[in-house]
Design an enzyme around this catalytic site. Sequence first.
Site, PDB file in Angstrom:
ATOM      1  CE  LYS A 184      -2.218   2.567   2.801  1.00 24.50           C
ATOM      2  NZ  LYS A 184      -1.662   4.264   2.034  1.00 24.50           N
ATOM      3  N   GLY A 235       5.804   3.962   8.889  1.00 23.30           N
ATOM      4  CA  GLY A 235       4.833   5.538   9.544  1.00 23.30           C
ATOM      5  C   GLY A 235       5.290   6.414  11.087  1.00 23.30           C
ATOM      6  CB  SER A 236       3.004   8.514  12.217  1.00 23.72           C
ATOM      7  OG  SER A 236       1.514   7.467  12.255  1.00 23.72           O
ATOM      8  CB  VAL A 237       4.186   6.847  17.619  1.00 21.17           C
ATOM      9  CG1 VAL A 237       3.989   5.991  18.512  1.00 21.17           C
ATOM     10  CG2 VAL A 237       5.897   7.166  17.383  1.00 21.17           C
ATOM     11  CB  THR A 239      -0.132   4.856  11.258  1.00 24.79           C
ATOM     12  OG1 THR A 239      -0.346   6.200  11.455  1.00 24.79           O
ATOM     13  CG2 THR A 239      -0.569   4.167  10.610  1.00 24.79           C
ATOM     14  N   GLY A 240       0.766   3.054  13.956  1.00 27.38           N
ATOM     15  CA  GLY A 240       1.960   2.037  14.402  1.00 27.38           C
ATOM     16  C   GLY A 240       0.841   1.477  15.837  1.00 27.38           C
ATOM     17  CB  CYS A 292      11.935   7.499  10.606  1.00 30.14           C
ATOM     18  SG  CYS A 292      13.198   6.410  10.254  1.00 30.14           S
ATOM     19  CD  GLU A 393       8.480  11.127  13.376  1.00 28.11           C
ATOM     20  OE1 GLU A 393       7.328  11.169  13.490  1.00 28.11           O
ATOM     21  OE2 GLU A 393       9.872  11.210  12.851  1.00 28.11           O
TER      22      GLU A 393
HETATM   23  N1  NAD Z   1      11.749   4.013  11.243  1.00 26.16           N
HETATM   24  C1  NAD Z   1      11.287   3.594  10.433  1.00 26.16           C
HETATM   25  O1  NAD Z   1      11.975   3.290   9.327  1.00 26.16           O
HETATM   26  C2  NAD Z   1      10.286   5.160   9.343  1.00 26.16           C
HETATM   27  C3  NAD Z   1      10.933   5.527   8.111  1.00 26.16           C
HETATM   28  C4  NAD Z   1      10.614   6.734   7.561  1.00 26.16           C
HETATM   29  C5  NAD Z   1       9.431   6.833   8.293  1.00 26.16           C
HETATM   30  N2  NAD Z   1       9.010   6.850   9.001  1.00 26.16           N
HETATM   31  C6  NAD Z   1       8.136   7.832  10.209  1.00 26.16           C
HETATM   32  O2  NAD Z   1       6.976   7.806   9.218  1.00 26.16           O
HETATM   33  C7  NAD Z   1       5.837   8.663   9.581  1.00 26.16           C
HETATM   34  C8  NAD Z   1       5.970   9.609   8.475  1.00 26.16           C
HETATM   35  O3  NAD Z   1       5.035   9.481   7.830  1.00 26.16           O
HETATM   36  P1  NAD Z   1       3.000   9.507   7.467  1.00 26.16           P
HETATM   37  O4  NAD Z   1       2.992  10.816   7.864  1.00 26.16           O
HETATM   38  O5  NAD Z   1       3.120   9.280   6.067  1.00 26.16           O
HETATM   39  O6  NAD Z   1       2.901   7.911   8.485  1.00 26.16           O
HETATM   40  P2  NAD Z   1       1.609   7.510   8.292  1.00 26.16           P
HETATM   41  O7  NAD Z   1       1.519   7.005   9.693  1.00 26.16           O
HETATM   42  O8  NAD Z   1       0.873   9.283   8.631  1.00 26.16           O
HETATM   43  O9  NAD Z   1       1.289   7.074   7.305  1.00 26.16           O
HETATM   44  C9  NAD Z   1       2.300   5.894   7.364  1.00 26.16           C
HETATM   45  C10 NAD Z   1       1.275   4.139   6.715  1.00 26.16           C
HETATM   46  O10 NAD Z   1      -0.453   4.094   6.943  1.00 26.16           O
HETATM   47  C11 NAD Z   1      -1.265   4.217   6.283  1.00 26.16           C
HETATM   48  N3  NAD Z   1      -2.373   4.564   7.316  1.00 26.16           N
HETATM   49  C12 NAD Z   1      -2.379   5.788   8.091  1.00 26.16           C
HETATM   50  N4  NAD Z   1      -3.100   5.594   9.131  1.00 26.16           N
HETATM   51  C13 NAD Z   1      -3.579   4.100   9.057  1.00 26.16           C
HETATM   52  C14 NAD Z   1      -5.424   2.445   9.933  1.00 26.16           C
HETATM   53  N5  NAD Z   1      -4.972   3.441  10.792  1.00 26.16           N
HETATM   54  N6  NAD Z   1      -4.647   2.099   9.182  1.00 26.16           N
HETATM   55  C15 NAD Z   1      -3.545   1.128   8.768  1.00 26.16           C
HETATM   56  N7  NAD Z   1      -2.772   2.312   7.658  1.00 26.16           N
HETATM   57  C16 NAD Z   1      -2.476   3.600   7.947  1.00 26.16           C
HETATM   58  C17 NAD Z   1      -1.033   5.842   5.426  1.00 26.16           C
HETATM   59  O11 NAD Z   1      -1.757   5.748   4.370  1.00 26.16           O
HETATM   60  C18 NAD Z   1       0.739   5.615   4.878  1.00 26.16           C
HETATM   61  O12 NAD Z   1       0.625   4.885   3.551  1.00 26.16           O
HETATM   62  C19 NAD Z   1       7.701  10.054  10.727  1.00 26.16           C
HETATM   63  O13 NAD Z   1       6.679   9.580  11.967  1.00 26.16           O
HETATM   64  C20 NAD Z   1       8.800   9.009  10.300  1.00 26.16           C
HETATM   65  O14 NAD Z   1       9.480   9.002  11.259  1.00 26.16           O
HETATM   66  C21 NAD Z   1       9.618   5.354   9.794  1.00 26.16           C
END
Ligand code: NAD
Length: 491
Positions: A184, A235-237, A239-240, A292, A393
């Site tokens: 995705k 992704g972000s915390v 979302t995790g 990140c 962050e």
């Molecule tokens: N640790 C790492 O390797 C790493 C690398 C790059 C970015 N990041 C982190 O990612 C974040 C920035 O990216 P972002 O703004 O795209 O993050 P985000 O969490 O907003 O989105 C990431 C992905 O998750 C999907 N998503 C969002 N909500 C969801 C849900 N409830 N269920 C399933 N999927 C969902 C989004 O559509 C997107 O594809 C920052 O916090 C950054 O630190 C981490």
Amino acid sequence: MNAPTIYLQNALPAHRGLYYGGEWHDAANAAEEEIFSPSTGTSLGKVAWAGSADVDAAVQQARLGFQAWRKISPLARASCLRQAAALVRQHGDELAAIDAADCGNPFRALKLDVGMAAHGLEYFAGLIAELKGQTLPMEDESLNYTVREPLGVVCRINAYNHPFMFAARGAAAVLAAGNSLIIKSPEQAPLSTLRLAELLGPLFPPGVFNVLSGGRECGEALTTHPGIAKIALIGSVPTGKAIARAAADTLKRVTLELGGKNALIAYPDADIDKVAEGAVAGMNFAWAGQSCGSTSRLFLHSSIHDAVVERIVEAARRIQPGIPTHPDTQMGCLVSQAQFDRVVSYINSGVEQGARLLTGGKRPQNPELAQGYFIEPTVFSEVTPDMQIARQEIFGPVMAIMRWQNEDAMFEAVNELDVGLTASIWTSDLIQAHRAAGRIEAGYIWINRSSKHFPGAPFGGYKQSGIGRDESLDELLDNTQIKNVNVNLEP
Ligand SMILES: NC(=O)c1ccc[n+]([C@@H]2O[C@H](COP(=O)([O-])OP(=O)(O)OC[C@H]3O[C@@H](n4cnc5c(N)ncnc54)[C@H](O)[C@@H]3O)[C@@H](O)[C@H]2O)c1
């Protein structure tokens, strides 16, 4: 016309649909989303937008793909991955140009992602022989062995800051282990992942390499789908956490590569010039701080603080944001209005809470950049650990500098946050450096350097920065499950 603009015109994906089962599809309800370049505001066209019916259809195809792919021999799988790596290298300039236009990071920096993506594919192709089991000594007359088997359909949900690199590199371990894959792509920048589907999809049996463009609803449908065995999120915390909660109902395996608020610590004996250089590199201004691993909170010892800060500010002022598709641009823009507003609100909070804004904090003057989400490299000093810019962050080009004198108090401040992804330590005393590395609650530590990733070195976070480790053997093994077999040898 400059080179990346030419690449872009030839490179944008011809297909804008959903790619699954080896074919392109419209979204079930014909849903589409228009994609805009964050640097210029120009439209890059529409793409099909997946909802839950499309997720269902894609999972069905991915399950068929899995049955075919798991029967392919490991060396044949490795060969497909090496061909994928070759295609990524061959089309690297195009992929970098697409992402430059689509996510706003500069072409020059994105070209580094080509090597990382291709190397990731080659690395996991080479590791395939490590998908091995064990034999165990038995008390009775039996032979006991374990085998590692793939999980089934694995879904990778990606962040927007390295779209094609996350898609291509992230595919490697999943496919090497014999799983089928649904990617995705990030909603802000889906185009390079579609181009990858055009390039790499045909290398695999239908249903093995699948790509869905879509937003949060698509991610949620994937996370709750019973036909998917594992979700790997970058992704972000928040979302995790949402994914971990939603995946619990079907007890899916989850790996989470999440955000951080990473510390850079400089001791009194550190080389002042190198600390300043490392701090600027660690902030990833090229990506407008959207990385990140960015070391965005600095703890400089009082004795070197002023000299380091002076050098950081000089270096930050030399970095000029520019149009990301221009070949020489050093620094790009933020990905969206929402991210721009977020970063501006953090900058305002820094000023309001009493930090000293030394440079940046605003849009650049260059009229060419007026339509984009650009912010100059921003440096705050006199930050204290309680301020928002020291705790959250920001995912923008904002550096927060603090001074320290007492080592224990400094480590308390470093470790008090609930995230811990990376950290960077600067000192000429290596004993001190190793001791400091032992005290930091983070998963990836640099000593006298910053920012760089090392092939094979496990990348991932402590605390709420994530679960699992990527870029290493751990990632490959995380895509497998262990089966134990006991053979009765009694006559
Ligand atoms: N640790 C790492 O390797 C790493 C690398 C790059 C970015 N990041 C982190 O990612 C974040 C920035 O990216 P972002 O703004 O795209 O993050 P985000 O969490 O907003 O989105 C990431 C992905 O998750 C999907 N998503 C969002 N909500 C969801 C849900 N409830 N269920 C399933 N999927 C969902 C989004 O559509 C997107 O594809 C920052 O916090 C950054 O630190 C981490």
